[in-house]
Motif scaffolding. Structure first.
Motif, PDB file in Angstrom:
ATOM      1  N   CYS A 109      37.002 103.079 -28.176  1.00  0.00           N
ATOM      2  CA  CYS A 109      36.390 104.093 -27.328  1.00  0.00           C
ATOM      3  C   CYS A 109      36.766 103.792 -25.890  1.00  0.00           C
ATOM      4  O   CYS A 109      36.815 102.629 -25.496  1.00  0.00           O
ATOM      5  N   ILE A 166      33.586  98.684 -31.391  1.00  0.00           N
ATOM      6  CA  ILE A 166      33.089  98.389 -30.046  1.00  0.00           C
ATOM      7  C   ILE A 166      32.290  97.092 -30.153  1.00  0.00           C
ATOM      8  O   ILE A 166      31.945  96.677 -31.253  1.00  0.00           O
ATOM      9  N   TYR A 195      27.207  98.068 -24.338  1.00  0.00           N
ATOM     10  CA  TYR A 195      28.272  98.514 -25.239  1.00  0.00           C
ATOM     11  C   TYR A 195      29.575  98.334 -24.486  1.00  0.00           C
ATOM     12  O   TYR A 195      29.754  98.893 -23.411  1.00  0.00           O
ATOM     13  N   ARG A 215      27.395 106.597 -36.320  1.00  0.00           N
ATOM     14  CA  ARG A 215      28.068 107.851 -36.031  1.00  0.00           C
ATOM     15  C   ARG A 215      27.461 108.949 -36.878  1.00  0.00           C
ATOM     16  O   ARG A 215      27.338 108.815 -38.096  1.00  0.00           O
ATOM     17  N   GLY A 224      30.320 109.311 -27.552  1.00  0.00           N
ATOM     18  CA  GLY A 224      31.429 108.376 -27.437  1.00  0.00           C
ATOM     19  C   GLY A 224      32.722 109.128 -27.283  1.00  0.00           C
ATOM     20  O   GLY A 224      33.049 109.991 -28.106  1.00  0.00           O
ATOM     21  N   ILE A 258      31.403 105.212 -23.417  1.00  0.00           N
ATOM     22  CA  ILE A 258      30.280 105.699 -24.216  1.00  0.00           C
ATOM     23  C   ILE A 258      29.127 105.972 -23.268  1.00  0.00           C
ATOM     24  O   ILE A 258      28.805 105.139 -22.423  1.00  0.00           O
ATOM     25  N   SER A 261      33.555  98.776 -24.218  1.00  0.00           N
ATOM     26  CA  SER A 261      34.707  99.536 -24.692  1.00  0.00           C
ATOM     27  C   SER A 261      35.962  98.857 -24.192  1.00  0.00           C
ATOM     28  O   SER A 261      36.168  98.741 -22.981  1.00  0.00           O
ATOM     29  N   CYS A 316      36.256 108.681 -27.711  1.00  0.00           N
ATOM     30  CA  CYS A 316      37.008 107.637 -28.403  1.00  0.00           C
ATOM     31  C   CYS A 316      38.397 108.100 -28.777  1.00  0.00           C
ATOM     32  O   CYS A 316      38.679 108.374 -29.949  1.00  0.00           O
TER      33      CYS A 316
END
Lengths: 236, 677
Positions: B374, B254, B222, B407, B388, B377, B224, B390
């Protein structure tokens, strides 16, 4: 695989320093075990040489200055100063608690960023704008910012009329006007960051990149917050 | 392409070089006078503390010795409590003077990111870390992760190059530039080989590696990104417009990269989930119990209390008086307000609030813009959740499908936090967000900085919703010359407790017990004085993590510190031993591993110590349990098993009556496991 890796300026200076420093001339390491009371184990390293290298790198980083970075820092100091002018009105203009928390954050953040930018300029022997705030009057290097044609009118900065309108407002009216004008102001700062990044060679310096990136991301976040607060005000 | 020096470059270069030569000459002349070297000094293990000492060590030293420490790069003053420093190792010469950043671990190796690349240390002997390799490959911030033979490094700055060159990249559009993830094969860790790179539109400020328990063919990353978007000419498809103007905007998302483990060079972005979509006027978290009590006190004292969507604020007197005056004026009254006027104002207050603040948080007027990125995470694959952080929102994500995180809850903080990272507790029942107010380069732990700003916010997770519990911030005030704010850390696997070690930049490192999420408490620390007293110079702890019995700190300027826990009134030797029985084969802190404790006597004894502390068992029973355990340990075979089985049964009988029944059950199960072992 890389064919030629040209050392950066900092590395060249550091290598030079290493080559000229008389490492062997002192005739062996002297143990500090008796005088150094620290209990932890240490590596067998010449800390003084390492510290000299640390300082040399810091010094050479400061020599490599791109004029776009200087322009950015100088302009952003003035820009932040006006955010302070606006935010300081909150406590005397009956702003709501939510707006007061917001302005508290803005004042804290932008004061510290002005200090960082001023130090950055000073260490590179550039002029640091002198800021004076008296109510809604912002003076930069002795000149009233509100004067027409002032060199430091950056994107999003308020006109004298806008400042006066803000100064006249109280309570919910202040809240609304503050949010609208600060959104405009923040968007201007973000525009300044984008302008910087559009220039070849700009923001290569770690600190400039980080500061500009942080300003961009923090102010975009704050704009989103302020837009929500504004919507809440508009829909009773 | 030859390296051109731009005409705008500073003309003072030659002058600067000359002054550096002068400095070098001066250094040469004085260097012999006081050459500081440090030889290896073994630190004998301290002898066990007495009971009195232990009790005393529950009280934090006062005045706090972290205040007023002497400045210095490698010789700053230090303060330490309930920790032992095992070693401190300065950066190697290629990396000194450049910012040290995050850490990752694999086997006996620590991978320490640095803005100039990565240093790999062998900590088989934590008292004397050895540099395995210093790989120069500049890019900020060089956030690092490892998985088996792969090393991942984040880059977002403008000067990072695909070829790892150090000369930077001048042009705003350049195909030499790397902003994204570098992938190295570290099968031969002394010679990392760059096997792939994945470019992203905003670069990678941080990244998180997700190894899904059911997928052995891939890992997911992931990414960011929070830096400005790069031009489309440099990376096709990048767009800095808002999603209203361009549905393919690089903002508001993301990136998820899939890395095939047998062909990492083929790594690519497989989705760009818009986890911020439709975040409409999110609920702010409720007030902490202590704050609510304060409000009640104020109410009793006759103050005016306004309610904003679940939050209660005590109105400042000046504001309240002015509002009363306005109300009276509207009614045609004059003179000082009477008790009737105050009462009327109290009744009118909710209406006034509604007008000032607008509709309740639940009724947004159409989709409101949410965060655009974000910062970090943290994924916890074993429980299928991720936290997260963010930019203004703390998000709770369901990651059961790693390619499509969803989410499930969002909180915004009434103190306008900018949340930067998250840590879940081992059970997955609580989450701690950190607010990296000021970005890490500013001093935010001064006396004058509010407690709730630049702090941790702790939530419990109930029915997949987050409930606010408390704030925690470093209690020792730091100077304006020390950048300080909450930063990275990780859990320490003390069974039955939620304990975390965390870095606070030049605030040092702090051990927090958040087992009771309403009352987090500091139980150990280490701090140095500022790098220099003359100005704010970056330094301090970027990250500090627990790994296989040691606490490893990446110090931005000073290098690599290694610590061990020492027993105190807050933490027994048994608890430390139980924590150290957990062995990880690798660690990326943002990919939280689940802690599972092997069956040991230390585990059982740790629970006994905790029950003694909590009063969950009588003193008598505690003593008896301890002697049975000691006795059983000396025995073997059926004699041991029977003794332990009987103890387990006795303890099980105590569960219902005990005020700490859950812990008694854990103890009973641990003893049963010992019997079966």
């Amino acid at each position: 695989m890389p064919s030629i890796i040209r050392p950066s300026k900092g590395r060249l200076v550091a290598m030079f320093l290493l080559a000229t420093s008389p490492l062997g001339a002192c005739g062996g390491a002297r143990t500090d075990a008796e005088t150094d009371p620290r209990p932890a184990t240490r590596r067998d390293v010449d800390l003084e040489e390492l510290e000299a290298l640390y300082n040399a790198r810091a010094d050479s980083a400061r020599l490599d200055v791109h004029e776009a970075d200087v322009t950015f820092m100088t302009g952003m100091i003035a820009h932040h100063a006006q955010a302070l002018v606006m935010s300081r009105l909150a406590s005397s203009h009956d702003a709501s608690p939510a707006v007061r928390t917001l302005t508290g954050r803005i004042i804290n953040a932008q004061n510290d960023e002005i200090a960082v930018m001023s130090r950055w300029l000073r260490e590179r022997e550039r002029h640091v704008p002198e800021i004076e705030i008296d109510g809604i009057t912002l003076t930069i290097d002795g000149v009233d910012h509100a004067g027409s044609g002032h060199a430091m009118h950056m994107p999003g900065m308020l006109t004298l009329d806008q400042l006066r309108a803000l100064d006249r407002a109280r309570g919910a009216e202040f809240d609304r006007l503050f949010l609208e004008l600060m959104i405009q102001h923040h968007n201007g700062a973000v525009a300044m960051v984008h302008e910087l990044f559009a220039i070849d060679g700009a923001a290569q310096d770690d600190l400039t990149f980080k500061l500009a990136s942080d300003i961009q991301v923090d102010q975009i976040t704050e704009v989103a917050r302020m837009e929500r607060m504004l919507e809440a005000l508009r829909s009773p | 392409m030859t390296q051109q020096h731009e005409p705008q470059r500073s003309a003072s270069r030659s002058g600067g070089l000359r002054s550096l030569l002068a400095v070098a000459a001066l250094l040469g002349a004085t260097a012999c006078a006081s050459s500081r070297t440090a030889t290896i000094v073994s630190d004998p293990m301290p002898s066990g503390p007495s009971a009195a000492e232990l009790a005393a060590s529950r009280a934090a030293p006062s005045p706090d010795p972290r205040v007023g420490l002497a400045p210095g790069l490698f010789d700053a003053g230090e303060a330490i409590w309930n920790l032992r420093m095992v070693s401190t190792t300065p950066p190697s010469t290629d990396f000194v003077g450049s910012t040290n950043s995050d850490l990752a671990f694999s086997g006996n190796h620590v991978f320490q990111g640095n803005y100039d690349g990565v240093q790999v240390w062998d900590i088989s002997n934590p008292a004397a870390p050895e540099l395995v390799v210093g790989h120069v490959c500049p890019a900020s911030q060089s956030d690092v992760s490892v998985y088996e033979n792969l090393l991942f490094i984040s880059g977002e700055g403008l000067s990072g190059r695909l070829d790892c060159g150090t000369q930077g990249v001048e042009e705003t559009v350049s195909h030499h530039r790397l902003r994204g993830i570098r992938i190295f094969d570290i099968s031969d860790v002394e010679n990392p080989v760059n096997v792939g790179n994945v470019q992203t539109c905003r670069g990678s400020h941080t990244h998180t590696v997700l190894k899904h328990p059911d997928d052995d063919e891939n890992v997911y990353i992931y990414v960011s990104g929070s830096a400005p978007v790069r031009p489309a000419e440099e990376l096709a498809g990048c767009s800095a417009l808002s999603p209203d103007e361009d549905p393919n905007s690089s903002l508001f998302r993301i990136e998820v990269i899939q890395v095939p483990l047998d062909d990492p060079g083929a790594a690519e972005i497989v989705s760009s989930p818009r986890i911020f979509q439709d975040l409409v006027a999110p609920p702010t978290h409720g007030m902490a119990p202590a704050d609510l009590a304060a409000v009640e006190e104020a109410r009793d004292a006759g103050k005016f209390i306004a309610e904003f969507g679940g939050q209660f604020q005590v109105l400042p007197d000046g504001f309240a008086n002015q509002q009363i005056a306005q109300m009276m004026q509207a009614q045609g009254k004059s003179g000082p307000p009477t008790a009737a006027d105050s009462a009327a104002f109290r009744e009118y207050l909710p209406e006034l609030v509604a007008r000032m603040v607008g509709a309740s948080e639940d009724e947004g007027d159409g989709p409101a813009p949410g965060p655009t990125q974000c910062h970090d995470i943290t994924v916890y694959p074993e429980v299928g959740l991720a936290g997260g952080a963010c930019e203004g929102y703390g998000l709770l994500l369901d990651i059961s499908d790693p390619v499509n995180p969803v989410r499930i809850d969002a909180v915004a903080d009434s103190n306008f936090s900018y949340w930067h990272s998250a840590t879940l507790n081992n059970d997955g029942t609580a989450i701690l967000f950190t607010d990296e107010w000021g970005g890490g380069g500013a001093p935010k732990c001064r006396e004058s900085d509010p407690y709730e700003w630049g702090a941790n916010a702790i939530f419990t997770i109930e029915n997949r919703k987050m409930e606010f519990q408390s704030y925690f911030k470093l209690p020792a005030a730091q100077t304006p010359e020390e950048n300080c704010v909450a930063h990275n850390g990780s859990l320490i696997p003390v069974p039955g407790r939620d304990i975390m070690i965390q870095g606070w930049y030049q605030g040092g490192i702090s051990l927090i017990d958040w087992t009771d999420p309403r009352t987090p408490v500091e139980i150990a620390y280490f701090d140095r004085g500022p790098v220099t007293a003359e100005r704010m110079q970056m330094g301090g702890s970027w990250s500090v993590y627990w790994y296989n019995g040691v606490i490893v700190n990446s110090e931005i300027a000073r290098g690599l510190d290694i610590f061990e826990l020492v027993p105190s009134g807050w933490l027994s030797q048994n608890e430390i031993d139980a924590a150290n029985s957990v062995q990880l084969s690798y660690l990326n802190s943002q990919g939280q591993p689940v802690f599972e404790w092997p069956t040991t006597f230390a585990l059982a004894r740790a629970y006994v110590d905790q029950l003694e502390r909590s009063g969950g068992l009588s003193t008598d029973r505690i003593q008896r349990t301890r002697s049975v355990l000691d006795d059983a340990e000396r025995r073997s075979g059926p004699a041991r098993r029977d003794a332990l089985d009987e103890l387990a049964g006795d303890l099980a009988d105590q569960i219902e009556a005990s005020p700490d029944g859950t812990k008694v059950r854990k103890l009973s199960e641990a003893v049963r496991a010992l019997a079966d072992a």
